[in-house]
Design a protein around this motif. Structure first.
Motif, PDB file in Angstrom:
ATOM      1  N   LEU A   1       0.764  -1.184   0.038  1.00  9.72           N
ATOM      2  CA  LEU A   1      -0.122  -0.130   0.073  1.00  9.72           C
ATOM      3  C   LEU A   1       0.683   1.449   0.094  1.00  9.72           C
ATOM      4  CD1 LEU A   1      -3.024  -1.091   2.465  1.00  9.72           C
ATOM      5  CD2 LEU A   1      -2.977  -0.875  -0.131  1.00  9.72           C
ATOM      6  N   ASP A   2       1.950   1.260   0.779  1.00  3.31           N
ATOM      7  CA  ASP A   2       2.881   2.534   0.828  1.00  3.31           C
ATOM      8  C   ASP A   2       3.684   2.675  -0.704  1.00  3.31           C
ATOM      9  OD1 ASP A   2       2.205   3.053   3.581  1.00  3.31           O
ATOM     10  OD2 ASP A   2       4.125   1.748   4.208  1.00  3.31           O
ATOM     11  N   GLU A   3       3.652   1.453  -1.089  1.00  2.74           N
ATOM     12  CA  GLU A   3       4.369   1.414  -2.517  1.00  2.74           C
ATOM     13  C   GLU A   3       3.467   2.084  -3.492  1.00  2.74           C
ATOM     14  OE1 GLU A   3       6.772  -1.867  -4.135  1.00  2.74           O
ATOM     15  OE2 GLU A   3       7.146  -2.458  -1.743  1.00  2.74           O
ATOM     16  N   ALA A   4       2.155   1.846  -3.377  1.00  2.00           N
ATOM     17  CA  ALA A   4       1.061   2.146  -4.419  1.00  2.00           C
ATOM     18  C   ALA A   4       0.962   3.681  -4.232  1.00  2.00           C
ATOM     19  CB  ALA A   4      -0.116   1.249  -4.137  1.00  2.00           C
ATOM     20  N   ILE A   5       0.925   4.085  -2.906  1.00  2.00           N
ATOM     21  CA  ILE A   5       0.719   5.480  -2.733  1.00  2.00           C
ATOM     22  C   ILE A   5       1.750   6.263  -3.348  1.00  2.00           C
ATOM     23  CG2 ILE A   5       0.514   7.410  -0.726  1.00  2.00           C
ATOM     24  CD1 ILE A   5      -1.225   5.307   0.683  1.00  2.00           C
ATOM     25  N   GLU A   6       2.997   5.752  -3.149  1.00  2.00           N
ATOM     26  CA  GLU A   6       4.206   6.554  -3.701  1.00  2.00           C
ATOM     27  C   GLU A   6       4.280   6.563  -5.287  1.00  2.00           C
ATOM     28  OE1 GLU A   6       8.969   5.689  -3.878  1.00  2.00           O
ATOM     29  OE2 GLU A   6       7.941   5.341  -1.870  1.00  2.00           O
ATOM     30  N   LEU A   7       3.615   5.487  -5.887  1.00  2.00           N
ATOM     31  CA  LEU A   7       3.567   5.467  -7.315  1.00  2.00           C
ATOM     32  C   LEU A   7       2.563   6.424  -7.984  1.00  2.00           C
ATOM     33  CD1 LEU A   7       3.190   2.148  -9.280  1.00  2.00           C
ATOM     34  CD2 LEU A   7       1.427   3.895  -9.572  1.00  2.00           C
ATOM     35  N   LEU A   8       1.474   6.721  -6.886  1.00  2.00           N
ATOM     36  CA  LEU A   8       0.558   7.500  -7.271  1.00  2.00           C
ATOM     37  C   LEU A   8       0.928   9.048  -7.292  1.00  2.00           C
ATOM     38  CD1 LEU A   8      -2.963   5.958  -5.678  1.00  2.00           C
ATOM     39  CD2 LEU A   8      -2.225   5.928  -8.263  1.00  2.00           C
ATOM     40  N   CYS A   9       1.932   9.370  -6.705  1.00  2.00           N
ATOM     41  CA  CYS A   9       2.343  11.050  -6.389  1.00  2.00           C
ATOM     42  C   CYS A   9       2.323  11.463  -7.815  1.00  2.00           C
ATOM     43  CB  CYS A   9       3.550  10.902  -5.583  1.00  2.00           C
ATOM     44  SG  CYS A   9       3.275  10.595  -3.789  1.00  2.00           S
ATOM     45  N   ASP A  10       2.999  10.979  -8.827  1.00  2.00           N
ATOM     46  CA  ASP A  10       2.947  11.768 -10.015  1.00  2.00           C
ATOM     47  C   ASP A  10       2.237  11.009 -11.290  1.00  2.00           C
ATOM     48  OD1 ASP A  10       5.359  13.028  -8.900  1.00  2.00           O
ATOM     49  OD2 ASP A  10       6.737  11.038  -9.359  1.00  2.00           O
ATOM     50  N   VAL A  11       1.246  10.603 -10.676  1.00  2.00           N
ATOM     51  CA  VAL A  11       0.175  10.043 -11.810  1.00  2.00           C
ATOM     52  C   VAL A  11      -0.976  11.380 -11.800  1.00  2.00           C
ATOM     53  CG1 VAL A  11      -1.725   8.405 -12.364  1.00  2.00           C
ATOM     54  CG2 VAL A  11       0.437   7.792 -11.268  1.00  2.00           C
ATOM     55  N   SER A  12      -1.201  11.296 -13.197  1.00  2.00           N
ATOM     56  CA  SER A  12      -2.231  12.306 -13.685  1.00  2.00           C
ATOM     57  C   SER A  12      -3.603  11.607 -14.040  1.00  2.00           C
ATOM     58  CB  SER A  12      -1.892  13.511 -14.914  1.00  2.00           C
ATOM     59  OG  SER A  12      -3.035  14.190 -15.198  1.00  2.00           O
ATOM     60  N   LEU A  13      -4.679  11.826 -13.227  1.00  2.00           N
ATOM     61  CA  LEU A  13      -5.741  10.995 -13.522  1.00  2.00           C
ATOM     62  C   LEU A  13      -6.623  11.662 -14.782  1.00  2.00           C
ATOM     63  CD1 LEU A  13      -7.214  10.002 -10.104  1.00  2.00           C
ATOM     64  CD2 LEU A  13      -5.517   8.842 -11.634  1.00  2.00           C
ATOM     65  N   ALA A  14      -6.164  12.668 -15.238  1.00  2.00           N
ATOM     66  CA  ALA A  14      -6.793  13.507 -16.408  1.00  2.00           C
ATOM     67  C   ALA A  14      -6.392  12.474 -17.785  1.00  2.00           C
ATOM     68  CB  ALA A  14      -6.007  14.729 -16.725  1.00  2.00           C
ATOM     69  N   ASN A  15      -5.493  11.750 -17.831  1.00  2.00           N
ATOM     70  CA  ASN A  15      -5.148  11.041 -18.894  1.00  2.00           C
ATOM     71  C   ASN A  15      -5.313   9.500 -18.719  1.00  2.00           C
ATOM     72  OD1 ASN A  15      -3.465   9.141 -20.426  1.00  2.00           O
ATOM     73  ND2 ASN A  15      -1.899  10.816 -20.691  1.00  2.00           N
ATOM     74  N   ALA A  16      -6.391   9.089 -19.400  1.00  2.00           N
ATOM     75  CA  ALA A  16      -6.834   7.549 -19.267  1.00  2.00           C
ATOM     76  C   ALA A  16      -5.996   6.750 -19.322  1.00  2.00           C
ATOM     77  CB  ALA A  16      -7.850   7.303 -20.435  1.00  2.00           C
ATOM     78  N   THR A  17      -4.637   6.690 -20.370  1.00  2.00           N
ATOM     79  CA  THR A  17      -3.666   5.836 -20.401  1.00  2.00           C
ATOM     80  C   THR A  17      -2.904   5.653 -19.102  1.00  2.00           C
ATOM     81  OG1 THR A  17      -3.415   6.315 -22.724  1.00  2.00           O
ATOM     82  CG2 THR A  17      -1.583   5.319 -21.627  1.00  2.00           C
ATOM     83  N   ALA A  18      -2.545   6.853 -18.483  1.00  2.00           N
ATOM     84  CA  ALA A  18      -1.976   6.797 -17.186  1.00  2.00           C
ATOM     85  C   ALA A  18      -2.728   6.344 -16.033  1.00  2.00           C
ATOM     86  CB  ALA A  18      -1.647   8.692 -16.743  1.00  2.00           C
ATOM     87  N   VAL A  19      -3.944   6.427 -15.963  1.00  2.00           N
ATOM     88  CA  VAL A  19      -4.807   5.863 -15.002  1.00  2.00           C
ATOM     89  C   VAL A  19      -4.737   4.157 -15.278  1.00  2.00           C
ATOM     90  CG1 VAL A  19      -7.238   5.216 -14.365  1.00  2.00           C
ATOM     91  CG2 VAL A  19      -6.440   7.861 -14.821  1.00  2.00           C
ATOM     92  N   GLU A  20      -4.937   3.836 -16.384  1.00  2.00           N
ATOM     93  CA  GLU A  20      -4.672   2.445 -16.596  1.00  2.00           C
ATOM     94  C   GLU A  20      -3.242   1.755 -16.267  1.00  2.00           C
ATOM     95  OE1 GLU A  20      -5.992  -1.540 -17.144  1.00  2.00           O
ATOM     96  OE2 GLU A  20      -7.241   0.274 -16.944  1.00  2.00           O
ATOM     97  N   THR A  21      -2.267   2.531 -16.555  1.00  2.00           N
ATOM     98  CA  THR A  21      -0.885   2.261 -16.193  1.00  2.00           C
ATOM     99  C   THR A  21      -0.801   2.140 -14.773  1.00  2.00           C
ATOM    100  OG1 THR A  21      -0.020   2.913 -18.212  1.00  2.00           O
ATOM    101  CG2 THR A  21       1.516   2.627 -16.384  1.00  2.00           C
ATOM    102  N   ALA A  22      -1.301   3.048 -14.029  1.00  2.00           N
ATOM    103  CA  ALA A  22      -1.067   3.266 -12.590  1.00  2.00           C
ATOM    104  C   ALA A  22      -1.898   1.984 -11.850  1.00  2.00           C
ATOM    105  CB  ALA A  22      -1.822   4.346 -12.072  1.00  2.00           C
ATOM    106  N   ARG A  23      -3.225   1.684 -12.506  1.00  2.00           N
ATOM    107  CA  ARG A  23      -3.996   0.515 -12.127  1.00  2.00           C
ATOM    108  C   ARG A  23      -3.063  -0.901 -12.131  1.00  2.00           C
ATOM    109  NH1 ARG A  23      -8.965   2.359 -14.443  1.00  2.00           N
ATOM    110  NH2 ARG A  23     -10.060   3.185 -12.550  1.00  2.00           N
ATOM    111  N   ARG A  24      -2.514  -1.238 -13.423  1.00  2.00           N
ATOM    112  CA  ARG A  24      -1.665  -2.228 -13.578  1.00  2.00           C
ATOM    113  C   ARG A  24      -0.427  -2.332 -12.809  1.00  2.00           C
ATOM    114  NH1 ARG A  24      -1.970  -3.130 -20.237  1.00  2.00           N
ATOM    115  NH2 ARG A  24      -4.515  -3.103 -20.181  1.00  2.00           N
TER     116      ARG A  24
END
Length: 119
Positions: A76-99
């Motif tokens: 969970l900590d790693e996931a939160i760290e990963l999300l710091c730089d993700v823009s949810l405005a970009n559908a590709t970035a959202v799917e990449t973050a989920r994966r």
């Protein structure tokens, strides 16, 4: 096999102008609602962005035990760290973050399974 849903949220604003931080949310009825005194209706407050990650797990744990496992493993900590730089405005970035979050969780599960087999 069990299904779980990880929900991450970023609050709209932090105090003192600090950047809003991602947290792990456990959706529960009424958790993020307040009563609007003027209209008597309920309104959602405090959530700017939400990311939902469905997980199918081979670990047969109840929700509380699974969340404890994810916290203890550091996933969970790693996931939160990963999300710091993700823009949810970009559908590709959202799917990449989920994966990527899914991969973190699966790696933690594989590690536990390997440790159990080794013991």
């Amino acid at each position: 096999m069990r299904e779980y849903t990880l929900v991450f949220r970023r609050l709209a604003k932090e105090e003192n102008g600090a950047r809003a931080r991602w947290t792990v949310a456990r959706p529960a009825l009424g958790t993020n609602r307040v009563r609007n005194s003027r209209s008597g209706r309920r309104a959602r407050v405090g959530i700017a962005q939400v990311l939902v990650v469905p997980i199918c797990s081979t670990l047969a744990l109840d929700e509380a035990a699974y969340e404890s496992f994810l916290r203890a493993s550091g996933a969970l900590d790693e996931a939160i760290e990963l999300l710091c730089d993700v823009s949810l405005a970009n559908a590709t970035a959202v799917e990449t973050a989920r994966r990527r979050i899914h991969a973190l969780v699966m790696a933690a599960e594989v590690q536990v399974i390997v440790e159990r087999l080794s013991a």
